[in-house]
Design a protein around this motif. Structure first.
Motif, PDB file in Angstrom:
ATOM      1  N   ASN A 149      31.828  36.977  49.697  1.00 63.00           N
ATOM      2  CA  ASN A 149      30.761  36.844  50.691  1.00 63.00           C
ATOM      3  C   ASN A 149      30.424  35.382  50.955  1.00 63.00           C
ATOM      4  OD1 ASN A 149      30.519  39.627  50.992  1.00 63.00           O
ATOM      5  ND2 ASN A 149      28.959  39.811  49.411  1.00 63.00           N
ATOM      6  N   ALA A 150      30.313  34.580  49.902  1.00 68.22           N
ATOM      7  CA  ALA A 150      29.991  33.159  50.073  1.00 68.22           C
ATOM      8  C   ALA A 150      31.096  32.447  50.839  1.00 68.22           C
ATOM      9  CB  ALA A 150      29.778  32.503  48.712  1.00 68.22           C
ATOM     10  N   LEU A 171      29.807  26.838  46.148  1.00 64.77           N
ATOM     11  CA  LEU A 171      28.924  26.217  47.128  1.00 64.77           C
ATOM     12  C   LEU A 171      28.526  24.810  46.716  1.00 64.77           C
ATOM     13  CD1 LEU A 171      26.693  29.284  48.077  1.00 64.77           C
ATOM     14  CD2 LEU A 171      28.712  28.374  49.259  1.00 64.77           C
ATOM     15  N   ASP A 176      30.570  38.496  45.274  1.00 63.22           N
ATOM     16  CA  ASP A 176      29.720  37.351  45.620  1.00 63.22           C
ATOM     17  C   ASP A 176      30.549  36.193  46.158  1.00 63.22           C
ATOM     18  OD1 ASP A 176      27.488  38.745  44.827  1.00 63.22           O
ATOM     19  OD2 ASP A 176      27.308  37.760  42.877  1.00 63.22           O
ATOM     20  N   VAL A 177      31.697  35.922  45.529  1.00 61.70           N
ATOM     21  CA  VAL A 177      32.558  34.835  45.991  1.00 61.70           C
ATOM     22  C   VAL A 177      33.119  35.152  47.372  1.00 61.70           C
ATOM     23  CG1 VAL A 177      34.737  33.622  45.588  1.00 61.70           C
ATOM     24  CG2 VAL A 177      33.156  33.981  43.699  1.00 61.70           C
ATOM     25  N   GLU A 202      30.954  33.169  54.611  1.00 63.46           N
ATOM     26  CA  GLU A 202      29.870  32.455  55.303  1.00 63.46           C
ATOM     27  C   GLU A 202      30.188  30.986  55.521  1.00 63.46           C
ATOM     28  OE1 GLU A 202      26.549  33.157  52.805  1.00 63.46           O
ATOM     29  OE2 GLU A 202      26.372  35.292  53.329  1.00 63.46           O
ATOM     30  N   ASN A 203      31.201  30.468  54.813  1.00 65.16           N
ATOM     31  CA  ASN A 203      31.494  29.032  54.880  1.00 65.16           C
ATOM     32  C   ASN A 203      32.930  28.722  55.318  1.00 65.16           C
ATOM     33  OD1 ASN A 203      29.035  27.426  53.568  1.00 65.16           O
ATOM     34  ND2 ASN A 203      29.271  29.358  52.446  1.00 65.16           N
ATOM     35  N   ALA A 250      30.233  32.041  42.773  1.00 64.88           N
ATOM     36  CA  ALA A 250      29.847  31.703  44.142  1.00 64.88           C
ATOM     37  C   ALA A 250      28.997  30.437  44.177  1.00 64.88           C
ATOM     38  CB  ALA A 250      29.093  32.877  44.770  1.00 64.88           C
ATOM     39  N   GLU A 251      28.056  30.321  43.246  1.00 69.22           N
ATOM     40  CA  GLU A 251      27.178  29.145  43.276  1.00 69.22           C
ATOM     41  C   GLU A 251      27.935  27.859  42.982  1.00 69.22           C
ATOM     42  OE1 GLU A 251      25.934  31.521  39.490  1.00 69.22           O
ATOM     43  OE2 GLU A 251      26.726  31.941  41.489  1.00 69.22           O
TER      44      GLU A 251
END
Length: 338
Positions: free
Chosen positions: A200-201, A171, A197-198, A204-205, A167-168
């Protein structure tokens, strides 16, 4: 029939909620004949209502010795059926060294990769989305995305995706240039914290999660009961989860899902695809097939809905699933979750 929306630099694109992976057509010792490939692609596209595109996922290296046979096949398809160019949204994975499976995110190699893909398609179909199949850990992801952003500006590719990233990392890339899709493995037996996590990220985007191998590399279809069920040249014979000792343990997961599917009157493959699709409106399952019948079976999962009780049963299997063995052989693990 459910759809999802890709947010691209030129606007929104509506695609079918289930895509079509093309790797199995050419990334095999025996390449599938054009006629069979074309029939499977056409059948999928023809099953969709007007205005909804089919997401096709191809690869520069989806051929023997990492050759661009997959793209050459697609070029012939769109040459023969030009009307289908506008009915499909084509994603192509590249960014590996020529003729290999070694990630190379350098400016020079990305230029070579993108130019090769465009050349092989011969103008019959544009590259709607390009993604590096794996992250080159020697090159900052920001640099690679910035390079691809120039190709978007030049019109060589329509948008940018990322693949096998945390996820990080997703982003970080998204800060440099809007990312349209992120491709990761998602299935009832591959739903780790990294996966969540991916997802969810991405939500959000406004990024679509392209969920490859929603049927667990075919294992969750219930058709594989022993290693010998794979063809002698099938690459899955190398996968730890299919080795004797692990395979028998993993069949417990398959049998539990099969029981739920049978009670619902659908196939285990459709159950797995529909469950992945249920993870969010931005999650697009990507099963792959070179067979028309299997392609239509996969797409039929788009009409499957779960009652709360049914979904609880599947989720219970997923929560308790502990697959024996890693999802790829040891030598490939280093490139996952970059």
């Amino acid at each position: 029939m459910s759809t999802t929306t890709f947010f691209t630099p030129t606007g929104e694109v509506v695609v079918n909620k289930i895509g079509h992976g093309l790797m199995s057509m050419t990334a095999t010792a025996t390449i599938t004949p054009d006629k069979q490939c074309f029939e499977a692609i056409k059948a999928g596209v023809d099953s969709l209502p007007p205005g909804v595109k089919m997401f096709l996922n191809a690869g520069e290296f989806y051929g023997p010795n990492a050759s661009p046979v997959n793209l050459e096949m697609l070029s012939r398809f769109f040459e023969k059926y030009p009307d289908y160019a506008e009915k499909t949204f084509l994603s192509v994975k590249g960014g590996m060294q020529a003729g290999s499976l070694v990630a190379d995110g350098s400016d020079e190699n990305l230029a070579r990769s993108v130019n090769t893909i465009v050349e092989k398609l011969r103008g019959f179909k544009k590259v709607d989305l390009f993604q590096c199949a794996r992250v080159d850990k020697k090159v900052p992801v920001e640099q690679s995305i910035a390079t691809l952003a120039r190709f978007v500006k030049e019109g060589k590719i329509g948008s940018i995706g990322m693949s096998e990233v945390r996820a990080e990392t997703l982003l970080r890339g998204h800060k440099v240039h809007p990312i349209t899709t992120v491709e990761i493995e998602v299935s009832p037996w591959e739903y780790s914290q990294e996966v969540r996590d991916v997802i969810n990220a991405a939500k959000e985007n406004n990024i679509v999660v392209v969920a490859y191998s929603p049927i667990g590399h075919g294992f969750l279809s219930g058709e594989i009961r022993k290693l010998e069920d794979f063809a002698a040249d099938d690459r899955r014979r190398m996968h730890p989860r299919f080795q004797p000792g692990n395979l028998e343990k993993n069949l417990v997961i398959v049998d539990q899902l099969t029981a739920i599917a049978t009670a619902k009157g659908i196939t285990p493959a459709q159950l797995s695809i529909a469950w992945v699709s249920s993870l969010g409106p931005h999650v697009l399952p990507l099963p792959g097939s070179a067979r028309t019948a299997r392609q239509l079976e996969n797409l039929a999962a788009n009409s499957v809905t779960f009652t709360p009780e049914e979904l609880d049963k599947v989720n219970e299997v997923v929560r308790n699933a502990e697959p024996a063995g890693t999802r790829y052989p040891e030598f490939l693990l280093k490139d996952l979750w970059a």
